[in-house]
Design a protein around this motif. Structure first.
Motif, short mmCIF file in Angstrom:
data_model
loop_
_atom_site.label_atom_id
_atom_site.label_comp_id
_atom_site.label_asym_id
_atom_site.label_seq_id
_atom_site.Cartn_x
_atom_site.Cartn_y
_atom_site.Cartn_z
N GLY A 355 0.81 -1.28 -0.08
CA GLY A 355 0.01 0.12 0.01
C GLY A 355 0.89 1.26 -0.02
O GLY A 355 0.49 2.26 -0.48
N ARG A 358 4.31 3.81 -4.44
CA ARG A 358 4.02 4.93 -5.38
C ARG A 358 4.47 4.51 -6.80
O ARG A 358 5.93 4.31 -6.70
N ARG A 398 -6.20 -6.94 -4.48
CA ARG A 398 -6.97 -5.71 -4.50
C ARG A 398 -6.01 -4.44 -4.01
O ARG A 398 -6.24 -3.34 -4.19
N THR A 401 -4.43 -3.40 -6.99
CA THR A 401 -5.49 -2.61 -7.84
C THR A 401 -5.67 -1.27 -7.29
O THR A 401 -5.97 -0.24 -7.92
N ARG A 402 -5.62 -1.05 -5.83
CA ARG A 402 -5.82 0.33 -5.31
C ARG A 402 -4.91 1.21 -5.56
O ARG A 402 -5.00 2.33 -5.70
N LEU A 403 -3.50 0.72 -5.86
CA LEU A 403 -2.38 1.68 -6.18
C LEU A 403 -2.65 2.06 -7.66
O LEU A 403 -2.30 3.09 -7.71
N ARG A 404 -3.07 1.18 -8.58
CA ARG A 404 -3.42 1.81 -9.87
C ARG A 404 -4.78 2.66 -9.86
O ARG A 404 -4.53 3.68 -10.75
N LYS A 405 -5.66 2.49 -9.11
CA LYS A 405 -6.87 3.41 -9.21
C LYS A 405 -6.72 4.68 -8.37
O LYS A 405 -7.29 5.52 -8.66
N GLN A 406 -6.08 4.68 -7.13
CA GLN A 406 -6.15 5.94 -6.34
C GLN A 406 -4.82 6.51 -6.33
O GLN A 406 -4.63 7.70 -6.13
N TYR A 407 -3.65 5.72 -6.71
CA TYR A 407 -2.43 6.55 -6.99
C TYR A 407 -1.68 6.48 -8.23
O TYR A 407 -0.53 6.91 -8.32
N THR A 409 -0.76 4.15 -10.14
CA THR A 409 0.39 3.26 -10.30
C THR A 409 0.07 2.49 -11.58
O THR A 409 -0.26 1.18 -11.22
#
Length: 812
Positions: A355, A358, A398, A401-407, A409
């Motif tokens: 998490g 970056r 997941r 996936t959050r790295l891609r969608k929120q940050y 990456t």
């Protein structure tokens, strides 16, 4: 505490390490590979557990080959370079007269990564020897194994004596005893007793001391650098403090001291280090503090100064990228067992690290993405810990996936991992039945997002990554079809899902030159054969697909791990086929419905079980069977013209009849003679490529180019050769193999002569062949006795073909 390859080589040269017995076998293997090119076709691997002397052995090999053999050496620690990065160096070394280039990669990576490096260089004709390291596999036996040289964990008596003498020169060990004689780690582990509990207790105490020092240093304040003009004005006005702790106060005052910042830092370093992954310092500080803005080098130096628990390593130009890790991997593993007590707690820290990653354009952020990729490989089912973290696979997927969608990456290789971990959760039954289908649909959507982005140009991906995405999509569709078959879905839904999976497998196989798409094409229909809800005609289609896939796999081109997997899969699908006998009624239903599976199965039955592991077929009865199968399919050509299975079988049967060989087995195979025969074969190959569409593979396109060139259309053939050469460059070692040669009616190479039309500085020339009025490439090294110059006549050569095009070949 900075370490690196130069210091290691220098330490070995100065006698700070003993030479272990297995190193003699390693030196012989390297010397043989350097002097005999036939022995350099596979990587040389040193296997062994952490601390068994692999790195020292490789460093000694670097020093000896460089000094004794006077050969150029490329030495990498912690990574396996891609062939493109080192190809130019190897080529320059060859031009300077080097017999070969030694590439040593102390990376503890999988065998396939070293093999891909070697094959990528061989695809460019480079003369290289690749030596690597990996942790000991299940194949290992004492001394030497199938993949290379084993570094035993136990010391021999002579080794123990030498090690005792070496340590005794620097440390007084007269009053120290060894509780477990023969093990390097028990002997050298900072001279602690070899009992594992006591070693672990000592390491844990060491970690607590380091945590105390870190906690004290983290409370020290330092002046805050203003980030904006407004921030500077607020500092000057006293609205915000000019001083700040490295570890925020709330991190130091948690009720459980195992969760404070200092302990978190140690946990992160050790859990990553236990997986042999060094942590980028910026990522580590972000994971601990929630921010990496203040992680300047001077602060990092103060924080870690004189803490022996850690090791630093600098990479990049001027070693500007700093990584931190444990002293040894084994120490990290022991500390993890003490600090976490199980996979669930370890996984929690791993998820925290994931998490904190970056990704972006800066060098340090690219290093974080690479760290994450290495970490995901290690914690996945094919990594060092196998399925230890399987209960967390969905959470891991997941989190990425959050790295891609929120940050933001966005990296194609990470997207591949998003899907792979979801599929692994289904594969290893880490989720309940109700969650399987939604999870597979998530994986499918993730892969499709990546492929769409690559097609649109918004996501960059190397060719190998794109091929892997196609293979992953095929695997997902296969899992979806199998999941439906194991549930209460009806036959039509199962078959629609299988048809989509079959299309995905064909596209993946056409784009990739590895075995994995074929493996999916074998287990998927084999599993579905057990579904009783499918009709006889559908089962016939599955059977035809299995046989067609088995026929496409060339066992000789598979690396050892893939060959073992194929043989195992072949046995399992064989049992499925024995339990699925087709009736005449099923054949009739297939023909009535317009399916060509029945034609394929009948023709294959006519050919019998011809041995596909040999290139030459000498038995006249086999040729007669092939003739019957070819006539059967030829009579139905209009109906099979859209079925790659039937067309591929027709091509093989005709080739056997005309030449007595399989179309693509072995090197310098004879080509069919006679314009009418070549024209007929070209029509079959052309139909095969048309029917395959975007899934047409390199092999069938190569045959179309060869037959087109022989037919006189040099320009069209050159376009096909050019496309294949570009697609396989640095990807497929077989691209430079001379597969076929122009022969006469007796199968002997035809003799040609021609005039040199152009000469390039890299030893390549182009020659126009008399009598054919077509051009072929010529390599000067193939004709050392000829004076290759513009306008010169070259006589007595044959014409061979590889994936790059026609080439003048010395008659042997």
């Amino acid at each position: 505490n900075l370490e690196g390859p130069r210091l290691l080589v220098e330490g070995v040269r100065r006698g700070f390490a003993i030479e272990r017995d297995f190193e003699r076998a390693l030196q012989r293997r390297i010397s043989d590979a350097v002097t005999d090119r036939t022995r350099s076709h596979v990587p040389i691997i040193v296997e062994g557990q952490s601390g068994s002397g692999k790195s020292v052995a490789l460093a000694r090999s670097v020093a000896r080959i460089r000094e004794d053999e006077e050969l150029p050496v490329l030495y990498a620690m912690g990574r396996v370079p891609v062939s493109r990065d080192v190809s130019e160096f190897c080529e320059s070394a060859e031009r300077a007269g080097a017999a070969a280039t030694l590439i040593v990669c102390d990376a503890n990576a999988e065998y396939d990564r070293y093999y891909e490096l070697l094959m990528g260089l061989r695809s460019r004709g480079r003369r290289t020897v690749v030596v690597g390291s990996q942790y000991r596999s299940d194949l290992g036996t004492e001394g030497q194994n199938q993949t290379g040289i084993l570094a035993p964990a136990r010391l021999s008596d002579d080794e123990e004596d030498r090690l005792t003498a070496l340590v005794g020169r620097h440390v007084d060990i007269s009053d120290r005893s060894i509780s477990e004689p023969g093990y390097m780690l028990s002997f050298l582990y900072r001279l602690l007793p070899a009992s594992r509990p006591r070693i672990g207790a000592g390491l844990n105490k060491d970690a607590r001391t380091a945590a105390s020092d870190l906690r004290s240093r983290g409370r020290q304040t330092r002046q805050v650098e203003p980030m904006t003009l407004l921030h500077q004005r607020m500092l000057e006005a006293g609205i915000v403090s000019q001083y700040r702790q490295l570890f925020e106060e709330h991190c130091n005052e948690l009720p459980d001291d195992s969760e404070d910042a200092a302990h978190l830092l140690i946990d992160f370093v050790m859990v990553a280090g236990s997986l042999d992954c060094l942590l980028p310092v910026n990522l580590l500080m972000r994971a601990v503090t929630g921010s990496a803005q203040d992680a300047d080098l001077s602060m990092i130096a103060r924080l870690f100064r004189n803490l022996d628990l850690f090791r630093w390593r600098g990479t990049g130009r001027e070693e500007s990228e700093i990584y931190v890790g444990p002293r040894t991997t084994l120490e990290a593993e022991v500390l993890c067992r003490y600090r976490f007590g199980g996979a669930a707690s370890e996984a929690k820290r791993l998820l925290d690290l994931i998490g904190a990653v970056r990704g972006g354009g800066r060098d340090d952020e690219r290093s974080e993405v690479q760290f994450l990729l290495d970490l995901l490989r290690q914690i996945g089912p094919e990594g060092r810990r196998s399925t230890r973290y399987q209960a967390t696979y969905v959470d891991i997927a997941r989190a990425v996936t959050r790295l891609r969608k929120q940050y933001g990456t966005v990296d194609a290789r990470l997207i591949l991992q998003e899907s792979a971990f979801r599929r692994a959760a289904v594969r290893f039954q880490a989720v309940d039945d109700a969650a399987r289908l939604p999870l597979l649909e998530e994986a499918r959507d993730v892969i499709q997002y990546a492929l769409d982005g690559i097609a649109e140009g918004s996501i960059h991906a190397a060719r190998r990554t794109k091929d892997s995405l196609l293979v992953e999509r095929a695997a997902i569709y296969g899992f979806l079809a199998r999941n439906l078959a194991e549930s209460d879905a009806d036959a039509e839904d199962i078959w629609r899902s299988y048809d989509a999976a079959r299309t995905a497998v064909d596209k993946a196989a056409g784009a990739s030159d590895n075995y994995y798409p074929y493996d999916i094409g074998l287990w998927m229909p084999s599993d579905l054969l057990r579904c009783e809800r499918l009709t006889d005609s559908q089962r016939a289609e599955l059977t035809a697909d299995i046989y067609a896939t088995l026929d496409q796999v060339d066992r000789a081109t598979l690396v050892p791990t893939q060959r073992e997997r194929f043989l195992s899969r072949q046995m399992s699908v064989g049992r499925s086929l024995q339990n699925s006998q087709l009736t005449e009624q099923a054949y009739a239903e297939l023909e009535e419905s317009g399916s060509t599976a029945g034609y394929f199965l009948r023709a294959r039955a006519l050919m019998g079980n011809i041995d596909r592991s040999v290139a030459t077929i000498d038995d006249p009865r086999t040729a007669d069977l092939a003739q019957r199968a070819a006539e059967f399919l030829r009579d139905r050509f209009d109906r099979i013209a859209g079925d790659p299975r039937c067309l591929r079988l027709l091509l093989e049967a005709r080739w056997i009849v005309e030449v007595g060989r399989w179309p693509l087995r072995g090197e310098r195979q004879p080509l069919p003679c006679g314009d009418s025969v070549r024209s007929d074969l070209l029509a079959i190959v052309h139909a095969l490529n048309q029917a395959s569409g975007g899934a047409a593979g390199h092999v069938s396109r190569y045959l179309e180019a060869v037959l087109t060139w022989l037919g006189g259309d040099e320009h069209f053939a050159a376009g096909i050769f050019r496309d294949i050469a570009q697609e396989t460059d640095h990807e497929f070692p077989g691209r430079v193999v001379r597969r076929h040669v122009v022969t006469d009616g007796d199968g002997a190479p035809r003799r040609f002569e021609g005039r040199v039309e152009s000469v390039r500085g890299d030893g390549h020339s182009r020659i126009r062949v008399d009598g054919l009025d077509r051009r072929v490439e010529l390599l000067s090294r193939d004709f050392p006795s000829e004076d290759i110059a513009y306008g010169r006549i070259v006589r007595g050569f044959s014409i061979a073909f590889n994936f790059i095009g026609p080439i003048a070949d010395p008659i042997r």
